[in-house]
Design a protein around this motif. Structure first.
Motif, PDB file in Angstrom:
ATOM      1  N   ARG A 106       0.817  -1.228   0.000  1.00  0.00           N
ATOM      2  CA  ARG A 106       0.000   0.000   0.000  1.00  0.00           C
ATOM      3  C   ARG A 106       0.851   1.278   0.000  1.00  0.00           C
ATOM      4  N   PRO A 107       1.804   1.452   0.943  1.00  0.00           N
ATOM      5  CA  PRO A 107       2.595   2.693   0.910  1.00  0.00           C
ATOM      6  C   PRO A 107       3.456   2.809  -0.349  1.00  0.00           C
ATOM      7  N   PHE A 108       3.946   1.672  -0.845  1.00  0.00           N
ATOM      8  CA  PHE A 108       4.721   1.701  -2.088  1.00  0.00           C
ATOM      9  C   PHE A 108       3.856   2.242  -3.219  1.00  0.00           C
ATOM     10  N   CYS A 109       2.670   1.687  -3.368  1.00  0.00           N
ATOM     11  CA  CYS A 109       1.774   2.113  -4.445  1.00  0.00           C
ATOM     12  C   CYS A 109       1.410   3.591  -4.331  1.00  0.00           C
ATOM     13  N   MET A 110       1.134   4.043  -3.121  1.00  0.00           N
ATOM     14  CA  MET A 110       0.709   5.420  -2.927  1.00  0.00           C
ATOM     15  C   MET A 110       1.802   6.430  -3.260  1.00  0.00           C
ATOM     16  N   LYS A 111       3.066   6.016  -3.228  1.00  0.00           N
ATOM     17  CA  LYS A 111       4.155   6.913  -3.629  1.00  0.00           C
ATOM     18  C   LYS A 111       3.979   7.385  -5.069  1.00  0.00           C
ATOM     19  N   PHE A 112       3.261   6.596  -5.857  1.00  0.00           N
ATOM     20  CA  PHE A 112       3.152   6.878  -7.288  1.00  0.00           C
ATOM     21  C   PHE A 112       1.787   7.412  -7.694  1.00  0.00           C
ATOM     22  N   GLU A 113       0.984   7.784  -6.703  1.00  0.00           N
ATOM     23  CA  GLU A 113      -0.362   8.276  -6.975  1.00  0.00           C
ATOM     24  C   GLU A 113      -0.359   9.449  -7.956  1.00  0.00           C
ATOM     25  N   HIS A 114       0.601  10.360  -7.823  1.00  0.00           N
ATOM     26  CA  HIS A 114       0.650  11.536  -8.694  1.00  0.00           C
ATOM     27  C   HIS A 114       1.732  11.425  -9.762  1.00  0.00           C
ATOM     28  N   GLU A 115       2.452  10.314  -9.767  1.00  0.00           N
ATOM     29  CA  GLU A 115       3.558  10.131 -10.708  1.00  0.00           C
ATOM     30  C   GLU A 115       3.184   9.256 -11.900  1.00  0.00           C
ATOM     31  N   VAL A 116       2.312   8.279 -11.663  1.00  0.00           N
ATOM     32  CA  VAL A 116       1.970   7.300 -12.697  1.00  0.00           C
ATOM     33  C   VAL A 116       0.467   7.354 -12.943  1.00  0.00           C
ATOM     34  N   GLU A 117       0.108   7.661 -14.173  1.00  0.00           N
ATOM     35  CA  GLU A 117      -1.300   7.722 -14.534  1.00  0.00           C
ATOM     36  C   GLU A 117      -1.957   6.361 -14.308  1.00  0.00           C
ATOM     37  N   ASP A 118      -3.137   6.384 -13.752  1.00  0.00           N
ATOM     38  CA  ASP A 118      -3.907   5.153 -13.513  1.00  0.00           C
ATOM     39  C   ASP A 118      -3.140   4.149 -12.655  1.00  0.00           C
ATOM     40  N   PHE A 119      -2.372   4.636 -11.687  1.00  0.00           N
ATOM     41  CA  PHE A 119      -1.499   3.797 -10.868  1.00  0.00           C
ATOM     42  C   PHE A 119      -2.247   2.678 -10.152  1.00  0.00           C
ATOM     43  N   THR A 142      -2.528  -4.110  -9.164  1.00  0.00           N
ATOM     44  CA  THR A 142      -2.680  -2.703  -9.555  1.00  0.00           C
ATOM     45  C   THR A 142      -1.672  -2.384 -10.649  1.00  0.00           C
ATOM     46  N   ARG A 143      -1.934  -1.326 -11.361  1.00  0.00           N
ATOM     47  CA  ARG A 143      -1.053  -0.941 -12.476  1.00  0.00           C
ATOM     48  C   ARG A 143       0.376  -0.682 -11.980  1.00  0.00           C
ATOM     49  N   ILE A 144       0.532  -0.040 -10.827  1.00  0.00           N
ATOM     50  CA  ILE A 144       1.883   0.252 -10.341  1.00  0.00           C
ATOM     51  C   ILE A 144       2.592  -1.035  -9.918  1.00  0.00           C
ATOM     52  N   GLN A 145       1.871  -2.016  -9.387  1.00  0.00           N
ATOM     53  CA  GLN A 145       2.499  -3.305  -9.092  1.00  0.00           C
ATOM     54  C   GLN A 145       2.963  -3.968 -10.388  1.00  0.00           C
ATOM     55  N   PHE A 146       2.112  -3.919 -11.406  1.00  0.00           N
ATOM     56  CA  PHE A 146       2.473  -4.440 -12.719  1.00  0.00           C
ATOM     57  C   PHE A 146       3.745  -3.766 -13.224  1.00  0.00           C
ATOM     58  N   TYR A 147       3.763  -2.438 -13.199  1.00  0.00           N
ATOM     59  CA  TYR A 147       4.947  -1.721 -13.684  1.00  0.00           C
ATOM     60  C   TYR A 147       6.190  -2.094 -12.881  1.00  0.00           C
ATOM     61  N   ALA A 148       6.080  -2.089 -11.566  1.00  0.00           N
ATOM     62  CA  ALA A 148       7.244  -2.388 -10.729  1.00  0.00           C
ATOM     63  C   ALA A 148       7.801  -3.773 -11.048  1.00  0.00           C
ATOM     64  N   ILE A 149       6.938  -4.749 -11.150  1.00  0.00           N
ATOM     65  CA  ILE A 149       7.390  -6.118 -11.387  1.00  0.00           C
ATOM     66  C   ILE A 149       7.855  -6.307 -12.825  1.00  0.00           C
ATOM     67  N   GLU A 150       7.123  -5.790 -13.789  1.00  0.00           N
ATOM     68  CA  GLU A 150       7.515  -5.988 -15.187  1.00  0.00           C
ATOM     69  C   GLU A 150       8.742  -5.159 -15.579  1.00  0.00           C
ATOM     70  N   ILE A 151       8.893  -3.967 -15.057  1.00  0.00           N
ATOM     71  CA  ILE A 151      10.128  -3.203 -15.308  1.00  0.00           C
ATOM     72  C   ILE A 151      11.307  -3.993 -14.746  1.00  0.00           C
ATOM     73  N   SER A 152      11.139  -4.547 -13.564  1.00  0.00           N
ATOM     74  CA  SER A 152      12.203  -5.346 -12.940  1.00  0.00           C
ATOM     75  C   SER A 152      12.477  -6.610 -13.738  1.00  0.00           C
ATOM     76  N   ARG A 153      11.443  -7.288 -14.182  1.00  0.00           N
ATOM     77  CA  ARG A 153      11.639  -8.489 -15.005  1.00  0.00           C
ATOM     78  C   ARG A 153      12.384  -8.151 -16.292  1.00  0.00           C
ATOM     79  N   ASN A 154      12.044  -7.028 -16.891  1.00  0.00           N
ATOM     80  CA  ASN A 154      12.731  -6.619 -18.122  1.00  0.00           C
ATOM     81  C   ASN A 154      14.202  -6.317 -17.852  1.00  0.00           C
ATOM     82  N   ARG A 155      14.476  -5.548 -16.838  1.00  0.00           N
ATOM     83  CA  ARG A 155      15.860  -5.149 -16.530  1.00  0.00           C
ATOM     84  C   ARG A 155      16.702  -6.308 -16.020  1.00  0.00           C
ATOM     85  N   GLU A 156      16.081  -7.232 -15.310  1.00  0.00           N
ATOM     86  CA  GLU A 156      16.822  -8.342 -14.721  1.00  0.00           C
ATOM     87  C   GLU A 156      16.848  -9.573 -15.628  1.00  0.00           C
TER      88      GLU A 156
END
Length: 172
Positions: A106-119, A142-156
Motif C-alpha cells: 500500500r505505501p509503495f503504491c501510494m508513492k506513485f499516486e501523482h507520478e503514474v497515470e492510472d497507478f 494494480t497498475r503500479i504493481q504491474f509496472y514495478a514487477i515488469e520493469i524489474s523483469r525486463n531489466r533483470e
C-alpha cells in the motif's frame, strides 16, 4: 496469447460510437455504478487488452530495451529498495495478496499516486514470467504493481525467455 473467449471478443467488435460511449461511461465516478456487471466486464476487457499489448511488446522487442513509463528508473529503484528479496521470475500470489503483503504494498503504491497515470487501475500480471497469459498464470494487480514487477523483469532478464522463444518460432 490465446484468443479472447466469451465476453472478451466483444470489445474488438465495438464501433467508434460504442467505444466512445464506453470511454464516457468509464470517466464517471465509481459511485455512479454500484456493482454493475457490465462495467466490470468492460474493465476486464480493458485489462485483457493491456495484457495482450504488453505481451506482444515483450515478444517483439528485446525486453531490456523497453521503457514502460517516463519514470521507469524511479519505479525500479523504489521497488528494489522496498522489496529487495521479492522473487519476480515466478511470483507467489501471497507476496501480493496476503494481508501482510497488502500492508507493505500500500505505501509503495501510494508513492506513485501523482507520478503514474492510472497507478491503481486493475491490471493482469503473469505469475511465471517465462509463460504466456492464461488463467492459471494470471493474477489481478494494480497498475503500479504491474509496472514495478515488469520493469524489474525486463531489466533483470526474466522476460528474455519470451522474446527469444518468439524469435526462434519466427525463424523456423
Amino acid at each position: 496469447m490465446a484468443a479472447p473467449t466469451g465476453g472478451m471478443a466483444g470489445l474488438n467488435s465495438l464501433g467508434a460510437a460504442e467505444a466512445l460511449s464506453v470511454a464516457e461511461a468509464l470517466s464517471l465516478p465509481a459511485e455512479a455504478y454500484g456493482n454493475d456487471p457490465n462495467v466490470e466486464m468492460v474493465w476486464a476487457m480493458k485489462a485483457y487488452q493491456h495484457a495482450e499489448v504488453y505481451f506482444n511488446l515483450i515478444s517483439s522487442v528485446e525486453p531490456r530495451l523497453l521503457k514502460l513509463t517516463k519514470t521507469d528508473d524511479v519505479i525500479y529503484t523504489a521497488f528494489r529498495d522496498e522489496f529487495p528479496d521479492l522473487r519476480i521470475d515466478v511470483l507467489d500470489p501471497e507476496d501480493l495478496k496476503s494481508p501482510a503483503a497488502k500492508e507493505k504494498w500500500r505505501p509503495f503504491c501510494m508513492k506513485f499516486e501523482h507520478e503514474v497515470e492510472d497507478f491503481n487501475y486493475g491490471t493482469l500480471l503473469r505469475l511465471d514470467s517465462s509463460k504466456e497469459y492464461y488463467e492459471e498464470n494470471t493474477i489481478f494487480a494494480t497498475r503500479i504493481q504491474f509496472y514495478a514487477i515488469e520493469i524489474s523483469r525486463n531489466r533483470e532478464g526474466y522476460n528474455d525467455v519470451i522474446f527469444h522463444h518468439r524469435r526462434k518460432e519466427a525463424n523456423q
